[in-house]
Write a protein that holds these residues in place. Structure first.
Motif, PDB file in Angstrom:
ATOM      1  N   ALA A 132       9.496   2.130   5.618  1.00 37.98           N
ATOM      2  CA  ALA A 132       8.986   2.666   4.356  1.00 37.98           C
ATOM      3  C   ALA A 132       8.402   1.591   3.449  1.00 37.98           C
ATOM      4  O   ALA A 132       7.560   1.880   2.593  1.00 37.98           O
ATOM      5  CB  ALA A 132      10.095   3.409   3.620  1.00 37.98           C
ATOM      6  N   SER A 133       8.831   0.336   3.622  1.00 35.16           N
ATOM      7  CA  SER A 133       8.338  -0.720   2.738  1.00 35.16           C
ATOM      8  C   SER A 133       6.846  -0.954   2.989  1.00 35.16           C
ATOM      9  O   SER A 133       6.338  -0.713   4.080  1.00 35.16           O
ATOM     10  CB  SER A 133       9.126  -2.009   2.950  1.00 35.16           C
ATOM     11  OG  SER A 133       8.878  -2.549   4.222  1.00 35.16           O
ATOM     12  N   ILE A 134       6.173  -1.389   1.949  1.00 42.11           N
ATOM     13  CA  ILE A 134       4.729  -1.595   2.046  1.00 42.11           C
ATOM     14  C   ILE A 134       4.355  -2.988   1.565  1.00 42.11           C
ATOM     15  O   ILE A 134       4.996  -3.552   0.689  1.00 42.11           O
ATOM     16  CB  ILE A 134       3.929  -0.548   1.228  1.00 42.11           C
ATOM     17  CG1 ILE A 134       4.400  -0.534  -0.234  1.00 42.11           C
ATOM     18  CG2 ILE A 134       4.024   0.825   1.849  1.00 42.11           C
ATOM     19  CD1 ILE A 134       3.593   0.335  -1.148  1.00 42.11           C
ATOM     20  N   SER A 135       3.340  -3.505   2.151  1.00 38.44           N
ATOM     21  CA  SER A 135       2.726  -4.738   1.694  1.00 38.44           C
ATOM     22  C   SER A 135       1.279  -4.659   2.131  1.00 38.44           C
ATOM     23  O   SER A 135       0.972  -4.737   3.316  1.00 38.44           O
ATOM     24  CB  SER A 135       3.412  -5.967   2.309  1.00 38.44           C
ATOM     25  OG  SER A 135       2.796  -7.138   1.827  1.00 38.44           O
ATOM     26  N   SER A 136       0.417  -4.421   1.182  1.00 39.95           N
ATOM     27  CA  SER A 136      -0.989  -4.264   1.543  1.00 39.95           C
ATOM     28  C   SER A 136      -1.873  -4.945   0.506  1.00 39.95           C
ATOM     29  O   SER A 136      -1.441  -5.238  -0.601  1.00 39.95           O
ATOM     30  CB  SER A 136      -1.360  -2.784   1.659  1.00 39.95           C
ATOM     31  OG  SER A 136      -1.143  -2.119   0.435  1.00 39.95           O
ATOM     32  N   GLU A 137      -3.083  -5.182   0.920  1.00 37.70           N
ATOM     33  CA  GLU A 137      -4.055  -5.805   0.028  1.00 37.70           C
ATOM     34  C   GLU A 137      -5.372  -5.065   0.202  1.00 37.70           C
ATOM     35  O   GLU A 137      -5.803  -4.788   1.318  1.00 37.70           O
ATOM     36  CB  GLU A 137      -4.225  -7.279   0.400  1.00 37.70           C
ATOM     37  CG  GLU A 137      -5.209  -8.006  -0.481  1.00 37.70           C
ATOM     38  CD  GLU A 137      -5.300  -9.484  -0.147  1.00 37.70           C
ATOM     39  OE1 GLU A 137      -5.447 -10.277  -1.069  1.00 37.70           O
ATOM     40  OE2 GLU A 137      -5.225  -9.832   1.049  1.00 37.70           O
TER      41      GLU A 137
END
Length: 195
Positions: free
Chosen positions: A136-141
């Motif tokens: 579920a965790s997110i890390s986006s750019e």
């Protein structure tokens, strides 16, 4: 009673008060806890209760927190709560004065450093979380080419979405639904840059 609105900070004294790294951590921890004592917060930030009490009083002097109703029968404990749903610092409120702008920048740097530390801690502890939380965790750019007006509109929409989910979670917690809930940090930065 805690206001359901963000507190808009426009004065130099309050900017300087919240820019202090320990005060920012205390404010954030108090925001998450909703109410807490200096002793509880001191344990969370690994500082002396007397030091934490001093900084809580400074936050209260600037109207960022206030005394809360006691949550226990120990009359010696002083309970605190945030005075608002959050704080906001807007460029149009601080750009007219070099002192205000510098204090606003100091707040921004403190917030950014603490956000980065929260994310680093998650990365270090990632494998201790369940598969569901890791997925579920997110890390986006995203690197779109926008106008200032489009970025402002994007900011407004993202704020509304985050606020919607926070209010849903708060209502569920107030109704006693705490099963499976964890504190979640959502950090968004949107700013112009030149490669």
């Amino acid at each position: 009673m805690t206001s359901q609105e963000n507190r808009r900070i426009t004065d130099l004294g309050t900017l300087k008060a919240i820019a202090h790294p320990l005060r920012m951590r205390l404010y954030r921890n108090l925001f998450v806890a909703r109410t807490a004592t200096a002793s509880q917060l001191a344990e969370q930030v690994d500082e002396a209760v007397s030091l934490v009490s001093y900084h809580l009083r400074k936050l209260a002097e600037h109207g960022l927190i206030e005394e809360a109703e006691a949550q226990s029968s120990d009359g010696r404990e002083r309970w605190w709560r945030p005075t608002s749903y959050g704080v906001t610092i807007r460029d149009e409120d601080i750009r007219s004065s070099p002192e205000l702008a510098a204090a606003g920048d100091a707040v921004g740097r403190t917030v950014n450093e603490q956000r980065a530390e929260l994310h680093r801690r998650f990365l270090d502890e990632r494998l201790t979380w369940s598969d569901a939380w890791r997925s579920a965790s997110i890390s986006s750019e995203w690197l779109p080419r926008l106008t200032a007006a489009e970025l402002a509109a994007l900011n407004k929409e993202l704020d509304a979405v985050c606020e919607k989910y926070d209010r849903i979670a708060r209502a569920a917690e107030a109704a006693g639904d705490t099963e499976g809930r964890e504190n979640v940090a959502v950090h968004l930065h949107g700013f112009p840059y030149r490669p």
